[in-house]
Design a protein around this motif. Structure first.
Motif, PDB file in Angstrom:
ATOM      1  N   GLY A  55      41.805  30.583  24.086  1.00  0.00           N
ATOM      2  CA  GLY A  55      41.130  31.806  24.875  1.00  0.00           C
ATOM      3  C   GLY A  55      42.362  32.664  25.256  1.00  0.00           C
ATOM      4  O   GLY A  55      43.452  32.497  25.448  1.00  0.00           O
ATOM      5  N   TYR A  56      41.726  33.758  25.095  1.00  0.00           N
ATOM      6  CA  TYR A  56      42.533  35.040  25.300  1.00  0.00           C
ATOM      7  C   TYR A  56      42.466  35.353  26.994  1.00  0.00           C
ATOM      8  O   TYR A  56      41.336  35.117  27.437  1.00  0.00           O
ATOM      9  CB  TYR A  56      42.074  36.153  24.456  1.00  0.00           C
ATOM     10  N   PHE A  57      43.462  36.009  27.473  1.00  0.00           N
ATOM     11  CA  PHE A  57      43.536  36.099  28.877  1.00  0.00           C
ATOM     12  C   PHE A  57      42.638  37.384  29.271  1.00  0.00           C
ATOM     13  O   PHE A  57      42.893  38.440  28.479  1.00  0.00           O
ATOM     14  CB  PHE A  57      45.115  36.449  29.360  1.00  0.00           C
ATOM     15  N   PRO A  58      41.377  37.452  29.839  1.00  0.00           N
ATOM     16  CA  PRO A  58      40.677  38.305  30.296  1.00  0.00           C
ATOM     17  C   PRO A  58      41.200  39.220  31.201  1.00  0.00           C
ATOM     18  O   PRO A  58      40.854  39.305  32.464  1.00  0.00           O
ATOM     19  CB  PRO A  58      39.247  37.671  30.751  1.00  0.00           C
ATOM     20  N   LYS A  59      42.119  40.198  30.877  1.00  0.00           N
ATOM     21  CA  LYS A  59      43.057  40.796  31.631  1.00  0.00           C
ATOM     22  C   LYS A  59      42.124  41.903  32.629  1.00  0.00           C
ATOM     23  O   LYS A  59      42.107  41.832  33.942  1.00  0.00           O
ATOM     24  CB  LYS A  59      44.011  41.868  30.949  1.00  0.00           C
ATOM     25  N   ASP A  60      40.996  42.657  32.102  1.00  0.00           N
ATOM     26  CA  ASP A  60      40.338  43.466  33.016  1.00  0.00           C
ATOM     27  C   ASP A  60      39.354  42.814  33.784  1.00  0.00           C
ATOM     28  O   ASP A  60      39.177  43.521  35.068  1.00  0.00           O
ATOM     29  CB  ASP A  60      39.677  44.396  31.867  1.00  0.00           C
ATOM     30  N   TYR A  61      38.780  41.669  33.486  1.00  0.00           N
ATOM     31  CA  TYR A  61      37.833  40.698  34.387  1.00  0.00           C
ATOM     32  C   TYR A  61      38.860  40.354  35.515  1.00  0.00           C
ATOM     33  O   TYR A  61      38.368  40.300  36.623  1.00  0.00           O
ATOM     34  CB  TYR A  61      37.489  39.654  33.352  1.00  0.00           C
ATOM     35  N   ALA A  62      40.196  39.791  35.018  1.00  0.00           N
ATOM     36  CA  ALA A  62      41.056  39.286  36.258  1.00  0.00           C
ATOM     37  C   ALA A  62      41.400  40.601  37.207  1.00  0.00           C
ATOM     38  O   ALA A  62      41.199  40.258  38.426  1.00  0.00           O
ATOM     39  CB  ALA A  62      42.172  38.923  35.425  1.00  0.00           C
ATOM     40  N   VAL A  63      41.668  41.528  36.742  1.00  0.00           N
ATOM     41  CA  VAL A  63      41.782  42.838  37.588  1.00  0.00           C
ATOM     42  C   VAL A  63      40.672  43.154  38.337  1.00  0.00           C
ATOM     43  O   VAL A  63      40.867  43.510  39.866  1.00  0.00           O
ATOM     44  CB  VAL A  63      42.392  44.347  36.649  1.00  0.00           C
ATOM     45  N   LEU A  64      39.507  43.301  37.604  1.00  0.00           N
ATOM     46  CA  LEU A  64      38.247  43.635  38.714  1.00  0.00           C
ATOM     47  C   LEU A  64      38.008  42.518  39.556  1.00  0.00           C
ATOM     48  O   LEU A  64      37.708  42.715  40.884  1.00  0.00           O
ATOM     49  CB  LEU A  64      37.130  43.452  37.681  1.00  0.00           C
ATOM     50  N   ALA A  65      38.141  41.032  39.472  1.00  0.00           N
ATOM     51  CA  ALA A  65      38.049  40.036  40.364  1.00  0.00           C
ATOM     52  C   ALA A  65      39.064  40.030  41.452  1.00  0.00           C
ATOM     53  O   ALA A  65      38.914  39.861  42.702  1.00  0.00           O
ATOM     54  CB  ALA A  65      38.170  38.617  39.442  1.00  0.00           C
ATOM     55  N   LEU A  66      40.173  40.594  41.303  1.00  0.00           N
ATOM     56  CA  LEU A  66      41.220  40.573  42.008  1.00  0.00           C
ATOM     57  C   LEU A  66      41.214  41.813  42.922  1.00  0.00           C
ATOM     58  O   LEU A  66      41.530  41.822  44.208  1.00  0.00           O
ATOM     59  CB  LEU A  66      42.836  40.449  41.337  1.00  0.00           C
ATOM     60  N   GLU A  67      40.967  43.034  42.423  1.00  0.00           N
ATOM     61  CA  GLU A  67      41.064  44.380  43.235  1.00  0.00           C
ATOM     62  C   GLU A  67      39.566  44.680  43.734  1.00  0.00           C
ATOM     63  O   GLU A  67      39.562  45.653  44.579  1.00  0.00           O
ATOM     64  CB  GLU A  67      41.719  45.198  42.367  1.00  0.00           C
ATOM     65  N   GLY A  68      38.616  44.301  42.899  1.00  0.00           N
ATOM     66  CA  GLY A  68      37.609  45.014  43.142  1.00  0.00           C
ATOM     67  C   GLY A  68      37.204  46.455  42.560  1.00  0.00           C
ATOM     68  O   GLY A  68      38.377  46.734  41.812  1.00  0.00           O
ATOM     69  N   ASN A  69      36.051  47.047  42.467  1.00  0.00           N
ATOM     70  CA  ASN A  69      36.197  48.353  41.784  1.00  0.00           C
ATOM     71  C   ASN A  69      35.997  49.419  42.880  1.00  0.00           C
ATOM     72  O   ASN A  69      36.517  50.774  42.431  1.00  0.00           O
ATOM     73  CB  ASN A  69      34.660  48.295  41.189  1.00  0.00           C
ATOM     74  N   GLN A  70      36.321  49.182  44.173  1.00  0.00           N
ATOM     75  CA  GLN A  70      36.385  50.319  45.094  1.00  0.00           C
ATOM     76  C   GLN A  70      37.779  51.203  44.996  1.00  0.00           C
ATOM     77  O   GLN A  70      37.875  52.441  45.058  1.00  0.00           O
ATOM     78  CB  GLN A  70      36.288  49.804  46.497  1.00  0.00           C
ATOM     79  N   ASN A  71      38.873  50.466  44.640  1.00  0.00           N
ATOM     80  CA  ASN A  71      40.119  50.885  44.222  1.00  0.00           C
ATOM     81  C   ASN A  71      40.406  51.292  42.684  1.00  0.00           C
ATOM     82  O   ASN A  71      41.361  51.798  42.348  1.00  0.00           O
ATOM     83  CB  ASN A  71      41.049  50.088  44.618  1.00  0.00           C
ATOM     84  N   ASN A  72      39.088  51.289  41.895  1.00  0.00           N
ATOM     85  CA  ASN A  72      39.327  51.444  40.396  1.00  0.00           C
ATOM     86  C   ASN A  72      38.041  52.478  40.157  1.00  0.00           C
ATOM     87  O   ASN A  72      37.385  52.242  38.963  1.00  0.00           O
ATOM     88  CB  ASN A  72      39.263  50.331  39.940  1.00  0.00           C
TER      89      ASN A  72
END
Length: 468
Positions: free
Chosen positions: A131-148
């Motif tokens: 399994g490869y690390f789902p980096k963008d999924y993890a960032v989205l789950a951590l920060e949400g999309n309001q700051n992105n």
């Protein structure tokens, strides 16, 4: 809620290659033929102890470790979580590989005076996960999309494959002369369970909306393919056990493959060998269930019209409407189309130098037929994986300690670490052969911070040893 989601992702990630660098070339052990069907053979026959002739387990992560996130070091969990995610890359991966021999055996044959051919066979069960690390999924789950806002999240970061199979194999080894030995091995694969999602593409982005504050744009092509999972999930335990036993004994979706290898003696002390393993495929036709989400979707949210009147929209109505909208957008299509998976092809190659013949105590001389007591060399290993090949380079030292006891120590550089030291030993007590091997000893002092761990052991009954 975001932190809880990330903890679940990390637990899955750390559930913890298939490189068997200690076993490779360890010719006293019959199972070394599984890594090179053209390897040297030092017995005239063997019978593997059922379920115990080879037990192998390997796990590793090229990125963050359990210790990075859950260490009791006084640092706030949220800080460690963020640091671990931001320091990880989308090409970081975690692997698990397990293999157990159900039965195995082999015997030499040929002319009356020189038995220079060898037939080996067996059945083993194998579990393989990457399994490869789902980096963008993890960032989205951590920060949400309001700051992105306006950041494009890459949907291809989701890539995972897992399978449980059984493999029936028959190998042929021939010593052509004192210089050259070759071998081939045919394989029949039987699928037990396969789950893979490795060809995902697409993106997600949040932008300023026209009819609402934000507009969420999904451009997705995601697919999860499964084989052998649906019937297990929907059956009782007795039926599941019978079904798995049937698939284990070549009753599942079948495939074909082969291994090939050779050993070439350059001179009395230098020799090279190489092998190519698992060139093959499995055709999945039974118990198929595939899920896909494809298309471009835009979601601008629901405008709430709260009112104190009974006819006004309630908060429950608002969230129910959002749930319905997302269900429509992400309604996965279910298909039952057959598919083919290709085996992860593996390459082994080594250059070796043997030295140090044993002296006779009676005359302080060396007999020409005596084997060398030591060997050093380097081994290259590579395996094909969904995103890119993985490789490892090993330096080793081998020593025959005395008759019936040999040891091998290795130093390996791979995607997991640069300080992997391993050790293995093979012992013969009469006709019984026992071996045990492990690597990454330097990281055992804190197993939670280890990048990879590996263990192999087994028992064989050697029919006849060709030892000095």
């Amino acid at each position: 809620m975001r932190n809880l989601t990330m903890v679940l992702v990390l637990i899955t990630w750390f559930s913890f290659g298939q490189n068997k660098q200690i076993l490779y070339g360890f010719s006293e052990i019959p199972q070394a033929l599984l890594l090179n069907p053209g390897g040297q053979i030092k017995n005239s026959g063997f019978i593997g102890v059922p379920l115990l002739s080879q037990i192998h387990a390997n796990a590793g992560t090229s990125g963050m470790t359990v210790y990075d996130v859950f260490a009791d070091n006084g640092i706030d969990f949220n800080v460690k979580l963020r640091k671990a995610i931001y320091n990880s890359k989308a090409r970081d991966f975690a692997t698990i590989n397990e293999q157990i021999d159900i039965f195995s055996g082999g015997f030499a044959f040929g002319s009356l005076f020189e038995k220079n051919e060898y037939l080996s066979f067996g059945l083993y069960q194998e579990f393989d996960f990457i399994g490869y690390f789902p980096k963008d999924y993890a960032v989205l789950a951590l920060e949400g999309n309001q700051n992105n806002i306006n950041r494009v999240f890459d949907a291809s970061h989701l890539s995972v494959s897992a399978e449980v199979i059984s493999v029936f194999h028959v190998g042929y080894n021939k010593k052509v002369n004192e210089q050259f030995t070759y071998g081939v091995r045919g394989k029949i694969y039987s699928n037990i369970v396969n789950v893979n999602s490795t060809k995902n593409t697409g993106s997600f982005v949040t932008v300023q909306g026209n009819n609402n504050m934000y507009s969420h744009i999904f451009n997705l092509d995601l697919e999860l393919r499964t084989s052998g999972l649906s019937s297990i999930r929907n059956s009782n335990s007795d039926a599941v056990f019978k079904d798995i036993k049937k698939r284990l004994l070549l009753g599942g979706d079948l495939g074909l493959g082969f291994d090939v290898g050779f050993t070439y003696q350059i001179d009395k002390q230098w020799y090279v060998d190489a092998s190519l393993l698992d060139v093959g495929f499995i055709s999945h036709k039974k118990d198929i269930e595939n899920y896909s989400v494809k298309g471009t979707y835009e979601f601008e949210g629901i405008n709430p019209f709260f009112s104190e009147l009974e006819t006004g929209q309630t908060a429950d109505d608002y969230w129910s409407k959002i749930e319905d909208e997302f269900s429509d957008i992400f309604d996965a299509d279910t298909t039952y189309n057959k598919f083919t998976t290709w085996r992860p092809v593996k390459l082994n190659a080594s250059l070796n130098y043997a030295f140090g013949k044993k002296k006779e105590k009676t005359c302080n001389c060396i007999k020409e037929k005596k084997e060398f007591q030591n060997a050093v060399g380097t081994q290259l290993y590579a395996i094909n994986r969904p995103k890119q090949p993985q490789a490892a380079l090993t330096l080793y030292y081998y020593r025959r300690l005395f008759k019936g006891l040999s040891a091998k120590t290795t130093y390996t550089i791979d995607a997991y670490s640069f300080n992997n030291i391993g050790f293995g030993v093979s012992a013969n007590l009469g006709p019984l052969n026992f071996y045990i091997m492990a690597d990454n000893f330097l990281q055992y002092k804190n197993i939670y911070d280890a990048q990879s761990v590996s263990l192999q052991l087994g028992f064989n009954y050697i029919l006849k040893k060709n030892e000095d």
